[in-house]
Design an enzyme around this catalytic site. Sequence first.
Site, PDB file in Angstrom:
ATOM      1  N   VAL A 187       0.824  -1.207   0.000  1.00  0.00           N
ATOM      2  CA  VAL A 187       0.000   0.000   0.000  1.00  0.00           C
ATOM      3  C   VAL A 187       0.865   1.267   0.000  1.00  0.00           C
ATOM      4  CG1 VAL A 187      -1.616   1.344   1.410  1.00  0.00           C
ATOM      5  CG2 VAL A 187      -2.009  -1.096   1.025  1.00  0.00           C
ATOM      6  N   THR A 225      -5.373  -0.055   7.291  1.00  0.00           N
ATOM      7  CA  THR A 225      -6.681  -0.418   7.836  1.00  0.00           C
ATOM      8  C   THR A 225      -6.540  -0.614   9.344  1.00  0.00           C
ATOM      9  OG1 THR A 225      -7.146  -1.511   5.768  1.00  0.00           O
ATOM     10  CG2 THR A 225      -8.588  -2.046   7.626  1.00  0.00           C
ATOM     11  N   GLY A 253      -8.366 -15.078  -0.489  1.00  0.00           N
ATOM     12  CA  GLY A 253      -7.151 -15.103   0.327  1.00  0.00           C
ATOM     13  C   GLY A 253      -6.622 -13.684   0.350  1.00  0.00           C
ATOM     14  N   CYS A 275      -6.000  -9.006   3.191  1.00  0.00           N
ATOM     15  CA  CYS A 275      -7.043  -8.091   3.668  1.00  0.00           C
ATOM     16  C   CYS A 275      -8.353  -8.741   4.090  1.00  0.00           C
ATOM     17  CB  CYS A 275      -7.324  -7.028   2.611  1.00  0.00           C
ATOM     18  SG  CYS A 275      -5.964  -5.884   2.476  1.00  0.00           S
TER      19      CYS A 275
HETATM   20  C1  UDX Z   1      -1.420  -2.585   3.975  1.00  0.00           C
HETATM   21  C2  UDX Z   1      -2.100  -1.850   5.103  1.00  0.00           C
HETATM   22  O1  UDX Z   1      -1.249  -1.060   5.774  1.00  0.00           O
HETATM   23  C3  UDX Z   1      -2.955  -2.730   5.878  1.00  0.00           C
HETATM   24  O2  UDX Z   1      -3.509  -2.134   6.984  1.00  0.00           O
HETATM   25  C4  UDX Z   1      -3.969  -3.033   4.878  1.00  0.00           C
HETATM   26  O3  UDX Z   1      -5.102  -3.578   5.422  1.00  0.00           O
HETATM   27  C5  UDX Z   1      -3.369  -3.934   3.839  1.00  0.00           C
HETATM   28  O4  UDX Z   1      -2.378  -3.252   3.205  1.00  0.00           O
HETATM   29  P1  UDX Z   1       0.654  -3.792   3.242  1.00  0.00           P
HETATM   30  O5  UDX Z   1       1.063  -2.604   2.468  1.00  0.00           O
HETATM   31  O6  UDX Z   1       0.104  -4.942   2.477  1.00  0.00           O
HETATM   32  O7  UDX Z   1      -0.392  -3.375   4.348  1.00  0.00           O
HETATM   33  O8  UDX Z   1       1.810  -4.290   4.204  1.00  0.00           O
HETATM   34  P2  UDX Z   1       3.293  -4.722   3.871  1.00  0.00           P
HETATM   35  O9  UDX Z   1       3.443  -4.967   2.412  1.00  0.00           O
HETATM   36  O10 UDX Z   1       3.632  -5.743   4.867  1.00  0.00           O
HETATM   37  O11 UDX Z   1       4.117  -3.393   4.157  1.00  0.00           O
HETATM   38  C6  UDX Z   1       4.275  -2.810   5.382  1.00  0.00           C
HETATM   39  C7  UDX Z   1       5.652  -2.168   5.418  1.00  0.00           C
HETATM   40  O12 UDX Z   1       5.758  -1.389   6.595  1.00  0.00           O
HETATM   41  C8  UDX Z   1       6.814  -3.159   5.418  1.00  0.00           C
HETATM   42  O13 UDX Z   1       7.704  -2.855   4.371  1.00  0.00           O
HETATM   43  C9  UDX Z   1       7.447  -2.971   6.779  1.00  0.00           C
HETATM   44  O14 UDX Z   1       8.844  -3.148   6.786  1.00  0.00           O
HETATM   45  C10 UDX Z   1       7.077  -1.534   7.086  1.00  0.00           C
HETATM   46  N1  UDX Z   1       7.106  -1.195   8.523  1.00  0.00           N
HETATM   47  C11 UDX Z   1       6.516  -2.001   9.438  1.00  0.00           C
HETATM   48  C12 UDX Z   1       7.730  -0.039   8.917  1.00  0.00           C
HETATM   49  O15 UDX Z   1       8.289   0.694   8.113  1.00  0.00           O
HETATM   50  N2  UDX Z   1       7.719   0.286  10.247  1.00  0.00           N
HETATM   51  C13 UDX Z   1       7.165  -0.508  11.189  1.00  0.00           C
HETATM   52  O16 UDX Z   1       7.208  -0.190  12.367  1.00  0.00           O
HETATM   53  C14 UDX Z   1       6.539  -1.699  10.768  1.00  0.00           C
HETATM   54  C1  UDX Z   2      -9.100  -6.234  -1.391  1.00  0.00           C
HETATM   55  C2  UDX Z   2     -10.114  -5.169  -1.791  1.00  0.00           C
HETATM   56  O1  UDX Z   2     -10.691  -5.495  -3.056  1.00  0.00           O
HETATM   57  C3  UDX Z   2      -9.478  -3.813  -1.792  1.00  0.00           C
HETATM   58  O2  UDX Z   2     -10.448  -2.803  -2.098  1.00  0.00           O
HETATM   59  C4  UDX Z   2      -8.912  -3.598  -0.416  1.00  0.00           C
HETATM   60  O3  UDX Z   2      -8.486  -2.334  -0.196  1.00  0.00           O
HETATM   61  C5  UDX Z   2      -7.849  -4.630  -0.134  1.00  0.00           C
HETATM   62  O4  UDX Z   2      -8.491  -5.900  -0.160  1.00  0.00           O
HETATM   63  P1  UDX Z   2      -7.276  -7.642  -2.671  1.00  0.00           P
HETATM   64  O5  UDX Z   2      -7.293  -8.527  -1.484  1.00  0.00           O
HETATM   65  O6  UDX Z   2      -5.972  -7.175  -3.191  1.00  0.00           O
HETATM   66  O7  UDX Z   2      -8.137  -6.323  -2.409  1.00  0.00           O
HETATM   67  O8  UDX Z   2      -7.977  -8.389  -3.900  1.00  0.00           O
HETATM   68  P2  UDX Z   2      -9.437  -8.781  -4.395  1.00  0.00           P
HETATM   69  O9  UDX Z   2      -9.433  -8.617  -5.856  1.00  0.00           O
HETATM   70  O10 UDX Z   2     -10.514  -8.079  -3.665  1.00  0.00           O
HETATM   71  O11 UDX Z   2      -9.474 -10.338  -4.126  1.00  0.00           O
HETATM   72  C6  UDX Z   2      -9.356 -10.892  -2.831  1.00  0.00           C
HETATM   73  C7  UDX Z   2      -9.492 -12.380  -2.887  1.00  0.00           C
HETATM   74  O12 UDX Z   2     -10.816 -12.745  -3.244  1.00  0.00           O
HETATM   75  C8  UDX Z   2      -8.583 -13.080  -3.894  1.00  0.00           C
HETATM   76  O13 UDX Z   2      -8.084 -14.255  -3.336  1.00  0.00           O
HETATM   77  C9  UDX Z   2      -9.500 -13.381  -5.038  1.00  0.00           C
HETATM   78  O14 UDX Z   2      -9.082 -14.486  -5.804  1.00  0.00           O
HETATM   79  C10 UDX Z   2     -10.786 -13.662  -4.321  1.00  0.00           C
HETATM   80  N1  UDX Z   2     -11.986 -13.410  -5.144  1.00  0.00           N
HETATM   81  C11 UDX Z   2     -12.214 -12.175  -5.640  1.00  0.00           C
HETATM   82  C12 UDX Z   2     -12.897 -14.448  -5.384  1.00  0.00           C
HETATM   83  O15 UDX Z   2     -12.713 -15.577  -4.914  1.00  0.00           O
HETATM   84  N2  UDX Z   2     -14.006 -14.163  -6.128  1.00  0.00           N
HETATM   85  C13 UDX Z   2     -14.264 -12.944  -6.639  1.00  0.00           C
HETATM   86  O16 UDX Z   2     -15.297 -12.766  -7.297  1.00  0.00           O
HETATM   87  C14 UDX Z   2     -13.331 -11.905  -6.386  1.00  0.00           C
END
Ligand code: UDX
Ligand code: UDX
Length: 415
Positions: free
Chosen positions: A12, A122, A259, A262
Amino acid sequence: MKTITIVGAGYVGLVTGACLADLGNYVTCLDIDEQKIAGLQRGVVPIFEPGLGELIGRGADTGRLRFTADYADAIAKAEMIFIAVNTPATGDWSADMQYVRAAAEQIAKNIDHDVIIVNKSTMPVGSGDVVSEIIKANLKNPDIHFEIVANPEFLAQGTAVHDFQLPDRIVLGSYSPEAAQRVADLYLPLRAPIMITDLYTAEMIKYASNAFLATKISFINEIARICDRLGADVKEVAVGMGYDQRIGKRHLAAGVGFGGSCFSKDVMALAHMAAGAGLHPQLLNAVLDINYDQRNEIVDKAAVLLGSLRGAVIGILGLSFKPNTDDMRDAPSIDIIRSLLAQGADVRACDPAAKEKARAAIQDDRVIYCEDAYETAQGCDALILVTHWNEFRSLQPETLKSVMRQPILIDGRNI
Ligand code: UDX
Ligand code: UDX
């Protein structure tokens, strides 16, 4: 044009930072992972996300996007600081706020000017107050003024850059409408509907949205089970339902279920919040139950078709939790492979992007990783398609059949 810092250069944070730089802002992405930052400084993009590499390259070329692991350096000039660290699920289903807390503490200890803190991760309803308290308690200068704005992300992996640039809506919540409007101004070039609300409501909009999308998927999977028994075609049922604009076509694809980082985490956290408020979140619990049953169901299907899984060779097509990402967090493939192995099957597997992350996530030497579907199919008694990467849409059945021991393909995504 604003000067912005993003804390957390993950899925993100990186997309948000690169896209905001592309809109003309000066963006610094900070991460505590020094190796990740060193790579980004050399132009190495740590994740597979279509379009992201190009944006990061452009940001570096224009000098509007830079990377650091040093808090003081990162926030010295920031007008706004986005918190985009991970908030994974914990054992009791609550969202793990330790990384948000750590980020808030470091921001407070290093800031020496007024600033807007934007909660992009989130976070449970009420987290804006939690962040505010942590900052207040750690500010080195109590005269510094700050405001908290919740600005949840709606970026789906694989289309995150597109989702940022063409959002359905922008949601902002704050005790200070002025602060919320200043953050909203960042998004004006995107010409999307902008909704400014109170802090708690903005936080809840994110959870309610993800829980609803997850519910759509579990709903169609329950319908799929009924269709299977009664002889209807769930794919056409979904199309027929989707024409109704009140229902909509999207997120109605039946299969092995959702999966990713999120949906489960957010449904669990919402259920945890509900339980904490004295409620019994029956629907949310059912959404999760149905979802995880789907993973067992496909393994059961293979067992029924083959008589027994013991000694069978099963090929898995697709490992990432969805196509166009290398992300393995809560990928259905992990549970499916573990269950196959536990029942005595040998497993071969392939994925166009997630092979290495899958190896690390599954941690079982018995899995043989292959280059493509045809190599995976060699000697297999059945193939299970788990992730619908495009390259699996044009497989040649005759070629597959010629290398398999038994010509069985179980399509876990109805493609
Ligand atoms: C995001 C959102 O932040 C989460 O709440 C949302 O619901 C899903 O997407 P995401 O970007 O997928 O999380 O997380 P990740 O790819 O694990 O990246 C988080 C980064 O924050 C990592 O690179 C980690 O090293 C960094 N981090 C973590 C910091 O820089 N400081 C910290 O204290 C902890
Ligand atoms: C989700 C939300 O869509 C996004 O708005 C939020 O901010 C982060 O979480 P993401 O998890 O990246 O995004 O992907 P998404 O396309 O929503 O799919 C999530 C999972 O559901 C995947 O495993 C996908 O294969 C599954 N899926 C999706 C289904 O099984 N059926 C569907 O019709 C759509």
